[in-house]
Design a protein around this motif. Structure first.
Motif, PDB file in Angstrom:
ATOM      1  N   UNK A 352      24.441 -28.028   5.566  1.00 27.20           N
ATOM      2  CA  UNK A 352      25.537 -28.719   6.232  1.00 27.20           C
ATOM      3  C   UNK A 352      26.891 -28.393   5.649  1.00 27.20           C
ATOM      4  N   UNK A 353      27.282 -27.111   5.698  1.00 28.08           N
ATOM      5  CA  UNK A 353      28.571 -26.666   5.173  1.00 28.08           C
ATOM      6  C   UNK A 353      28.706 -26.992   3.682  1.00 28.08           C
ATOM      7  N   UNK A 354      27.607 -26.816   2.946  1.00 24.31           N
ATOM      8  CA  UNK A 354      27.569 -26.995   1.485  1.00 24.31           C
ATOM      9  C   UNK A 354      27.958 -28.415   1.076  1.00 24.31           C
ATOM     10  N   UNK A 355      27.575 -29.399   1.893  1.00 22.61           N
ATOM     11  CA  UNK A 355      27.932 -30.776   1.556  1.00 22.61           C
ATOM     12  C   UNK A 355      26.713 -31.647   1.281  1.00 22.61           C
ATOM     13  N   UNK A 356      25.593 -31.341   1.901  1.00 22.85           N
ATOM     14  CA  UNK A 356      24.460 -32.249   1.853  1.00 22.85           C
ATOM     15  C   UNK A 356      23.290 -31.634   1.082  1.00 22.85           C
ATOM     16  N   UNK A 368      21.164 -36.364   0.044  1.00 24.08           N
ATOM     17  CA  UNK A 368      22.378 -36.789  -0.639  1.00 24.08           C
ATOM     18  C   UNK A 368      23.619 -36.191  -0.010  1.00 24.08           C
ATOM     19  N   UNK A 369      24.710 -36.938  -0.152  1.00 17.16           N
ATOM     20  CA  UNK A 369      26.022 -36.489   0.310  1.00 17.16           C
ATOM     21  C   UNK A 369      26.836 -36.160  -0.933  1.00 17.16           C
ATOM     22  N   UNK A 370      27.143 -34.876  -1.153  1.00 19.06           N
ATOM     23  CA  UNK A 370      27.873 -34.463  -2.345  1.00 19.06           C
ATOM     24  C   UNK A 370      29.285 -35.008  -2.349  1.00 19.06           C
ATOM     25  N   UNK A 371      29.859 -35.268  -1.174  1.00 22.91           N
ATOM     26  CA  UNK A 371      31.236 -35.734  -1.108  1.00 22.91           C
ATOM     27  C   UNK A 371      31.355 -37.184  -1.532  1.00 22.91           C
ATOM     28  N   UNK A 372      30.434 -38.028  -1.056  1.00 23.09           N
ATOM     29  CA  UNK A 372      30.490 -39.456  -1.376  1.00 23.09           C
ATOM     30  C   UNK A 372      29.541 -39.843  -2.502  1.00 23.09           C
ATOM     31  N   UNK A 408      17.915 -41.252   8.525  1.00 21.79           N
ATOM     32  CA  UNK A 408      18.011 -41.755   7.150  1.00 21.79           C
ATOM     33  C   UNK A 408      19.483 -41.990   6.850  1.00 21.79           C
ATOM     34  N   UNK A 409      19.812 -43.228   6.533  1.00 16.40           N
ATOM     35  CA  UNK A 409      21.185 -43.573   6.171  1.00 16.40           C
ATOM     36  C   UNK A 409      21.385 -43.284   4.685  1.00 16.40           C
ATOM     37  N   UNK A 410      22.446 -42.553   4.361  1.00  9.64           N
ATOM     38  CA  UNK A 410      22.705 -42.206   2.973  1.00  9.64           C
ATOM     39  C   UNK A 410      22.884 -43.481   2.147  1.00  9.64           C
ATOM     40  N   UNK A 411      22.319 -43.479   0.947  1.00 14.48           N
ATOM     41  CA  UNK A 411      22.291 -44.592  -0.014  1.00 14.48           C
ATOM     42  C   UNK A 411      21.266 -45.652   0.371  1.00 14.48           C
ATOM     43  N   UNK A 412      20.484 -45.437   1.419  1.00 14.33           N
ATOM     44  CA  UNK A 412      19.423 -46.358   1.817  1.00 14.33           C
ATOM     45  C   UNK A 412      18.087 -45.655   1.616  1.00 14.33           C
ATOM     46  N   UNK A 413      17.176 -46.299   0.916  1.00 16.51           N
ATOM     47  CA  UNK A 413      15.902 -45.668   0.580  1.00 16.51           C
ATOM     48  C   UNK A 413      14.798 -46.007   1.572  1.00 16.51           C
ATOM     49  N   UNK A 414      15.164 -46.429   2.758  1.00 22.09           N
ATOM     50  CA  UNK A 414      14.209 -46.662   3.821  1.00 22.09           C
ATOM     51  C   UNK A 414      14.641 -45.880   5.047  1.00 22.09           C
ATOM     52  N   UNK A 415      13.669 -45.409   5.829  1.00 19.42           N
ATOM     53  CA  UNK A 415      13.998 -44.706   7.074  1.00 19.42           C
ATOM     54  C   UNK A 415      14.600 -45.700   8.053  1.00 19.42           C
ATOM     55  N   UNK A 416      15.780 -45.394   8.560  1.00 17.09           N
ATOM     56  CA  UNK A 416      16.497 -46.308   9.444  1.00 17.09           C
ATOM     57  C   UNK A 416      15.752 -46.524  10.747  1.00 17.09           C
TER      58      UNK A 416
END
Length: 1630
Positions: A352-356, A368-372, A408-416
């Motif tokens: 994802x454009x070197x972000x995820x 993971x989201x490298x930006x946030x 999958x919502x970032x920072x959430x450890x359960x499948x949305x």
């Protein structure tokens, strides 16, 4: 895990200066060290010292020396550090967030005893918020160690009596008990809490692993290791999967193996002179480890399982099986990716454009989201790695796998959420996650996706329920929810834009053509493009209100930054920006946020436009719904709705008055609610509000104001209101005053006053209603006046039918019939006439039919015309109504000739609907046979047409008709129809002629194939030649090919110089050989550079040169070779020479042989023709090595002619006396052979003599006895020399005694009678023979007799009579005493008595070790001598390993012991390099260690050479080239281990081709080719693998002269490379 030393943070002191404690900050940015000087040193994460501060005693009066720092720890935010001191206090220092911030004490915890966890076993807890400490638990033994678990929510305390206690702040659901856990055999000074167990070490030199229940799992016993001492410190990695123990000069590493559930001990890290390790600290991200020592030194280690570079942008450090540190190489930002379940992380990708981040474990998926820096870990059982990830939404990752979409919502450890869909395209999926969420509002999480191509589903992700399903009539290709998830935009394949409102479930179309659409971020404003218009909906709740701007290009993007929203439009080469009204956009946001006051204030600043009006309407609606009536009043005022404003003003007055008088919310007052309901036109609700408050009068008044009298009266009746009658009278008065006579009449009729009702109806101009009332009441029928009034009004109003009904009721049938006819009520008129006027029925039926025709009711008119007997009119009506069958039926019953004209018309219809049989009958009945034939002809029913024509015409007439008709069709270019006609009358040749005349050759061929198949090929060929003459080459080609004349087609193009077409045909039809021939002829026609380019394009350059030579076109061959294949020039010269030789042109052939570099061939040519002078001349001039061959050949001829003298002269000139001897031997001329041998080959004389004697003995039957007899005769005659020779010739292996006597006799005679030189010669000959017979004493005596002291000593040595040898040397030649000693040493070496030898001569012992292959002992002994001696034997060992084809072991020698720049070793170094790079199967990731060792060895060597006298020499340059090659190989192997770097590995393989002078060329090209093929670089792979095959052939031939390098012109790949002795590519790889 591997430990690699990085640097020394704190150098050690001369004496004891213990590092008491160390700690890393949780944010990994700071590292603190404290030594015995009680100063805390602060370092950054790179190990650079940045700050320091001094600690303080509990009381200054005790001084700095009164305490030591026992331990320290950072706060979770890394801004504070707690210092535990031995003077009964804990200080908490605030160190700030920046380096250099002031250090202040923010907490103090004074203990009543000497350090709570160090004295009586008390473990205490300090609360920094309350600045108080409390006891957690007490034990009977002092604490010697503490260790926390991975999460930091539990800890272990180790006590002096071996007790280990576990305590939890939060057991995290593990269920583990706390309290006393186990008792270790010794004090647990080194204690660590791993992921699944505890490890303890102490002074017993054992490390024990315990389970979570305290049971022993494993024991690592190092007590037998004499170099091991007590374990003084231990630390666990942040992941808990590795533990390091520190002892004396050593770090021991233990790694948890999850699959086996055990700890594995890695190779210990030995660090000489490190001394005892007193403290260990592991960086929180797991990437570094620090060790503090007893002498005050602090060493920094890098600790990781492996480290990789991803895309040259990110560094991934695997610090544990379940933890990876990802660092951005450009920004330095880091993310710690960790599996919280402890699973091993298998692979990490950055997408994802070197972000995820995406990583897999065996059972989970990490995102993971490298930006946030938001990370998630969700359960994800093995899926085979087939998932597809989409990162278009910044808040959620969309994962598609096996037809299922998971969110999958970032920072959430359960499948949305998960749904089933087959349409995984980001444009077909939209997710809304709490967009513009208001405070206190519920979570808003929705998903829109496709169930099928025409159905959209909207799902609430919180509960998993479906909110809406949208079915559409076309395929959907894009959809998107707004940020609040209330509205959905979507487009279909017809480029229509649609809007769906989730609340109302209504769908509407916004645009009929839409090429771009997008929600503006942060709002509910829509931007779209409709052809050349930019469309903006500032208020999407009013879809009809759209703002449009003309644009010239296409919208490419939207930008919303710094309070501006720009639409980017591409207009060809230019990009234009359109700025939208940010205020209007903000309005939508305010509405969505429910801030109506802000929305109103904003709208008041705008001029009234269509968009503004729509926003006022939207706000008014929302304000009314929210009961914000003042805002609603302002909105309607802005819209100019005065009545609504006045009404709302009244409502607001009431509400304000109620609030003022009663307090509370005035909008809840019943009058306010009722009036608001009235405004919404919900009158029943308003009535309910009034009735609930018993305000009947107000309800009635409301209805009266609205002139809803019926509802008002109904309320009064329901409540039995006393004013009911007055209300009714008022209602009637109002109706009368307002001229509502109809309504008044209805009221009167309802009241039963029918007369008044009729009068009112008539006054209202409603005579029909009056007639209805009159007809229903019998009393009115007899009232002639009233009836006349009603009928007059009805006729006046054109209500003839109603008037007729009234006249019929009063029995006035004549007037009734007239009224029915005038009103078009013929049914009633006919019924009336049948009873009253029967004669009028037929006329009425015809009139009824005419009336229906006028009304276009043709179907109904038919029957009426039939009833009236009007058949013609009935037929016309049936035709007009397209009732063809009925028309035919009527027509068949007519005898009138006037009806015949309708046959053609009806027949045309049936012909149009393909009912040709019916049409034929009609045409025939109507006498139109020609039309029937034309019909069949037009329909292609030639047989039917012909059959009809035959019935009516003669055969000649039919043929003439058809031919004439066909010619007409031909003139009209209707060739197919004409052909059918020709075929019908069996005239196919006319059709063929027609097609040929019109150049329609395909049809000519078709007809010939059908009617004259035997002429088909001839026709194709004829047409092809005709087309060729007309220059219609492509068509001619087709016919040539159909005729099977492929070569004719090629020749056609060749004659016309259309070589591309000729080559195309040759390639597709002619086969490989014809294709090559055509290409060659094409190139020959071009000549020069053009020919070379053409041949190179088809890779036929070599073939062309060969063909030119074969065709004796040597000039063309030379031209091609000179331009593009200079390496072929010698070959062309050679073929020219061979041709000239065959032609007998030897002089010219000689010149060509020499130009071809083959002077030897010229020499052989002249030898073959026996032209010796020419052969000699050429050989001497151009091939000196062949001169002797010429002489030998000439000599052989002379010997054949028995010209021995000349032959001998020639052979001696050729320096071949051996051949001279051989020839003389074969000729039986032994004397001459002896002469030549004695003169030129004295060393072979004895052998020749033996041969001669052997031959003589065979001939004369002479044996040993004959020799002895001869010797005695010589001795008797005094010929002692010859006698000696005879005795020496005696040889009988079966009789050693005889040989000994004869040899001794020879020696005796020589001593007595011959001169000294001859005697010495004989003794030297006899002595070794006696030694061989082990007669050492006799041999020694002979030597001593002629003063050959050394030889005598050697004989004693051979007989191992060392004392005699020493005595002879001492007495007769003292200078040989050392020689004897040396031999004695050699004897000891030979006997293997190395220990004895070592005491005499170390070097000899080393040599013996080397000879015996005991290299380990050799190198061990040599290492104790000197560096030079060591490397001498390393060189010897390496040489042996090279001979044994074990270059890797040789390489390891120099990796281990270094590579000195000794010139004598350079060949060994080069040979090691050559052998290693030649090893097979080394292009994999597993070979990395070999290449890395080779690179390190060459790097050290180059560094050493640069410091020696050989610096900058050619050999130095060679070694640097080898270093670069080894580096490429090592990098390639490393890249092969990472799938994403496979292209880098392939490029490195290609780069290595420029070094084929130093590495095996065949291996290099093979690896480059296979790697390029794996990457899909097929062109490069083809070139390299093709060159590899050429190399294989060249290796078999032993020369590279024929190798084609044309593919590598203008590259730095060398042309001249060494010929490999063998293939270096493994056979199984081929």
């Amino acid at each position: 895990m591997q430990l690699k030393h990085l640097k020394t943070l704190l150098p050690p002191q001369e004496g004891a200066a213990k590092v008491t404690c160390m700690a890393w900050s949780p944010n990994n940015m700071r590292f603190a060290i404290c030594t015995v000087d009680r100063v805390v040193l602060l370092y950054d994460e790179q190990g650079e010292r940045r700050d320091k501060f001094s600690t303080k005693p509990i009381d200054p009066k005790f001084g700095k020396q009164s305490y030591v720092v026992n331990d320290m720890a950072f706060s979770p935010d890394s801004t504070k550090i707690a210092i535990a001191q031995s003077d009964n206090i804990i200080f908490v220092y605030k160190i700030g967030e920046e380096w250099g911030d002031k250090k202040t004490i923010c907490n103090k915890f004074v203990q009543n005893v000497s350090m709570g966890y160090k004295h009586r076993g008390t473990v205490r807890l300090a609360n920094t918020q309350m600045n108080k400490s409390s006891t957690i638990y007490n034990t009977d033994s002092c604490v010697v160690s503490l260790a926390s678990n991975v999460s930091g929510k539990g800890f272990l305390s180790g006590h002096f009596d071996g007790t280990v206690v576990r305590y939890f702040f939060d057991d995290e659901g593990s269920g583990d008990s706390q309290g006393k856990l186990l008792v270790h055999p010794c004090p647990p000074y080194a204690l660590a809490w791993g992921l699944n167990s505890f490890l303890i070490g102490g002074y017993d030199q054992r490390i024990v692993a315990y389970s979570r229940e305290g049971h022993v799992l494993q024991t690592f016993d190092h007590s037998r290791d004499q170099s091991e001492r007590e374990f003084s410190a231990a630390v666990s990695s942040p992941s808990g999967q590795s533990v390091v123990f520190g002892s004396y000069d050593r770090l021991r590493v233990f790694n948890w193996a999850p699959r086996r559930g055990m700890w594995d001990e890695a190779k210990p890290k030995e660090i000489p002179n490190l001394y005892t390790i007193t403290s260990l600290a592991w960086k929180r991200d797991g990437s570094k480890l620090c060790a503090g020592t007893l002498c005050g030194g602090v060493e920094l280690f890098d600790c990781c399982l492996r480290r990789t570079i991803y895309k040259n942008k990110f560094e991934m450090t695997y610090v544990g099986l379940s933890q990876v540190v990802v660092r951005n190489l450009s920004t330095g930002a880091r993310v710690i990716l960790k599996s919280y379940y402890g699973y091993e992380i298998e692979e990490v990708k950055i997408l994802g454009k070197d972000r995820y981040l995406v990583a897999h474990t065996s059972d989970t998926l990490l995102l993971g989201d490298l930006l946030t820096n938001k990370l998630s870990e969700v359960a994800w059982p093995g899926s085979g790695g087939n998932e597809k990830f989409f990162f278009e939404n910044e808040s959620v990752c969309m994962i598609f796998n096996a037809g299922e979409l998971s969110l999958v919502e970032y920072s959430n450890n359960e499948i949305l959420g998960s749904v089933r869909t087959e349409f995984m395209n980001p444009d077909l999926i939209s997710v809304c996650l709490n967009g513009r969420k208001r405070s206190g509002a519920e979570d808003n999480k929705k998903l829109a996706y496709l169930i099928d191509l025409k159905t959209i589903a909207i799902v609430d992700l919180r509960g998993g329920c479906t909110l809406a399903t949208i079915s559409h009539d076309s395929k959907i290709d894009w959809l998107e929810l707004n940020e609040t998830g209330k509205k959905l935009l979507f487009t279909d394949k017809k480029l229509r834009l649609h809007l769906f409102d989730l609340a109302s479930t209504l769908k509407c179309t916004l645009l009929g053509f839409c090429s771009f659409v997008q929600w503006i971020p942060g709002s509910d404003v829509v931007v779209a493009q409709n052809r050349a218009n930019l469309c903006v909906w500032y208020s999407i709740d009013s879809p009809e209100s759209v703002t449009m701007f003309p644009i010239k290009g296409d919208i490419v993007d939207l930008e919303r930054t710094e309070g501006k929203t720009n639409v980017i439009v591409s207009e060809g080469l230019n990009t234009v920006t359109y700025t939208l009204d940010e205020g209007l956009i903000e309005f939508g946001t305010a509405i969505d946020d429910g801030d109506y006051d802000r929305a109103t204030a904003f709208l008041e600043t705008l001029d009234m436009t269509t968009e503004t009006e729509a926003m006022w309407k939207t706000l008014s609606k929302l304000a009314l719904e929210a009961r914000q009536l003042h805002i609603a009043e302002r909105c309607f005022a802005a819209l100019g709705d005065v009545s609504t404003v006045r009404f709302l003003h009244q409502i607001n007055q009431i509400a304000d008055k109620v609030e003022k008088e009663m307090g509370g919310d005035g909008t809840t007052y019943y009058q306010v609610q009722a009036k608001v309901a009235t405004l919404d036109k919900n009158f029943k609700l308003a009535e309910r509000f009034y009735m609930e408050q018993n305000a009947v009068d107000e309800a009635i008044e409301m209805y009266q104001e609205l002139h809803m009298w019926d509802e008002s009266i109904a309320v009064a009746e329901a409540k039995r209101h006393p004013e009911l009658e007055n209300l009714r009278r008022s209602y009637m008065t109002w109706l009368t005053d307002t001229a509502q006579d109809e309504k008044a009449g209805e009221v009167k009729e309802a009241e039963g006053d029918f007369s008044a009702a009729v009068n009112l109806y008539l006054r209202a101009g409603l005579p029909a209603k009056a007639a209805r009332v009159a007809l229903s009441r019998a009393e009115f029928i007899n009232n002639t006046e009233m009836v006349n009034r009603i009928t007059s009004s009805l006729i006046k109003a054109d209500f003839y039918e109603r008037g007729g009904d009234l006249y019929e009721r009063i029995r006035n049938h004549q007037r009734a019939l007239e009224c029915y006819v005038k009103g078009g009520a013929f049914r009633k008129a006919v019924e009336l006439a049948r009873g009253s006027f029967p004669s009028e029925v037929v006329r009425l039926e015809e009139s009824w039919g005419d009336h229906l025709v006028q009304q276009k009711q043709m179907d109904a008119a038919i029957n009426h015309f039939i009833e009236a007997g009007c058949s013609i009119k009935a037929i016309e009506a049936a035709v007009a109504a397209r009732q063809w069958k009925k028309a035919v039926h009527i027509l068949e019953m007519q005898d009138d000739s006037a009806a015949a004209k309708y046959y053609v018309k009806i027949g045309q219809y049936y012909a149009s609907v393909h009912e040709y049989e019916v049409a034929e009958q009609l045409y025939v009945k109507g006498g139109h046979i020609k039309d029937a034939i034309d019909m069949f002809t037009a329909a292609g029913r030639w047989e039917d047409a012909h059959k009809l024509a035959v019935k009516c015409m003669t055969e000649e007439e039919v043929r003439a008709l058809y031919v004439t008709r066909a010619q007409e069709l031909e003139r009209d270019n209707k060739f197919k129809e004409a052909e059918r006609l020709y075929s019908t009358v069996k005239q196919p040749d006319l059709a063929i002629t027609m097609y040929k005349k019109n150049r329609m050759f395909d049809d000519v061929i078709r007809l010939v194939a059908k009617h004259h198949p035997d002429l088909l090929s001839e026709t194709h060929l004829h047409l092809a030649k005709e087309l060729e003459l007309e220059s219609r080459f492509s068509e001619a080609e087709y016919h040539f090919m159909e005729a099977g004349e492929c070569k004719a087609a090629i020749n056609m193009y060749r004659v016309k110089s259309m070589w591309e077409e000729a080559h195309r045909i040759a390639k597709s039809q002619g086969g490989a050989n014809i294709q090559k021939q055509v290409t060659y002829l094409w190139a020959e026609s071009l000549g020069g550079e053009a020919a070379v380019k053409l041949l190179s394009r088809f890779s036929l350059l070599e073939y062309a040169i060969e063909s030119a030579c074969n065709n004796l076109r040597f000039d063309f061959a030379f031209e091609l070779a000179n331009l593009a294949a200079k390496d072929k020039i010698p070959e062309v010269h050679l073929k020219t020479a061979l041709y000239l030789e065959d032609e007998g042109k030897f002089a010219e052939a000689e010149a060509e042989f020499i130009k071809a570099g083959k002077p030897r061939e010229a020499v052989l040519m002249y030898i073959h023709t026996k032209d010796w002078s020419s052969a000699q001349r050429v050989a001497e001039t151009h091939e000196p090595d062949s001169v002797n061959e010429v002489l030998e050949s000439q000599a052989k001829v002379c010997f054949t002619k028995r010209d021995f003298q000349r032959a001998e002269t020639l052979l001696l000139r050729a320096q071949r006396p051996d051949l001279t001897v051989q020839f003389y031997k074969e000729a039986g001329m032994w004397s001459d052979a002896m002469r030549i041998c004695k003169e030129y080959l004295p060393n072979k004389l004895s052998k020749l003599q033996e041969e001669y004697e052997q031959e003589a003995s065979q001939k004369g039957n002479n044996g040993v006895e004959a020799i002895l007899e001869q010797a005695r005769e010589w001795e008797t005659t005094g010929e002692y020399s010859r006698a000696v020779d005879c005795y020496l010739k005696v040889k009988d292996d079966k009789n050693n005694k005889l040989m000994e006597r004869c040899w001794m006799k020879a020696a005796e005679l020589s001593i007595k009678f011959l001169n000294r030189d001859r005697t010495v010669e004989v003794v030297r000959l006899v002595g070794p023979r006696l030694s061989k017979l082990r007669q050492f004493k006799a041999a020694a005596e002979l030597y001593l007799n002629v003063d050959l002291i050394k030889e005598a000593i050697d004989v004693f040595i051979d007989g191992e009579e060392w004392n005699k040898a020493k005595r002879v040397a001492k007495e007769l030649e003292p200078t040989l005493e050392n020689y004897v000693d040396q031999k004695y040493k050699e004897h000891l070496k030979k006997q293997g008595q190395v220990e004895s030898l070592a005491g005499i001569d170390v070097m000899a012992a080393l040599d013996l070790y080397a000879e015996r292959g005991q290299w380990d002992k050799c190198l061990e002994t040599a290492s104790k001598q000197s560096f030079k001696i060591l490397h001498k034997y390393i060189a010897l060992y390496a040489t042996q390993l090279i001979k044994e084809e074990e270059p890797v072991r040789a390489l390891q020698l120099y990796v281990t012991h270094g590579a000195p720049p000794n010139v004598q070793n350079f060949n060994i170094y080069k040979r090691v390099f050559v052998d290693v790079v030649s090893l097979p199967d080394t292009d994999s990731a597993e070979a990395y260690r070999v290449w890395a060792d080779l690179r390190d060895f060459l790097f050290q060597l180059c560094d050493n050479v640069s410091k020696s006298a050989e610096a900058n020499s050619p050999v130095h340059y060679d070694f640097e080239q080898m270093l670069l090659i080894a580096h490429y190989y090592a990098t390639r192997s490393a890249a092969k281990g990472v799938e994403q770097l496979s292209s880098i590995a392939s490029r490195l393989s290609v780069s290595l081709l420029r070094y084929t002078e130093m590495i095996p060329a065949d291996k290099a090209f093979f690896e480059a080719g296979t790697h390029c093929r794996a990457e899909g670089w097929d062109s490069m792979a083809f070139v390299f693998l093709n060159h590899f095959l050429d190399l294989c052939n060249a290796i078999e031939e032993g020369t590279l002269n024929g190798l084609d390098h044309s593919d590598f012109i203008d590259t730095d790949i060398p042309f001249e490379v060494p010929v490999p002795s063998k293939l270096f590519v493994s056979v199984r790889n081929l």
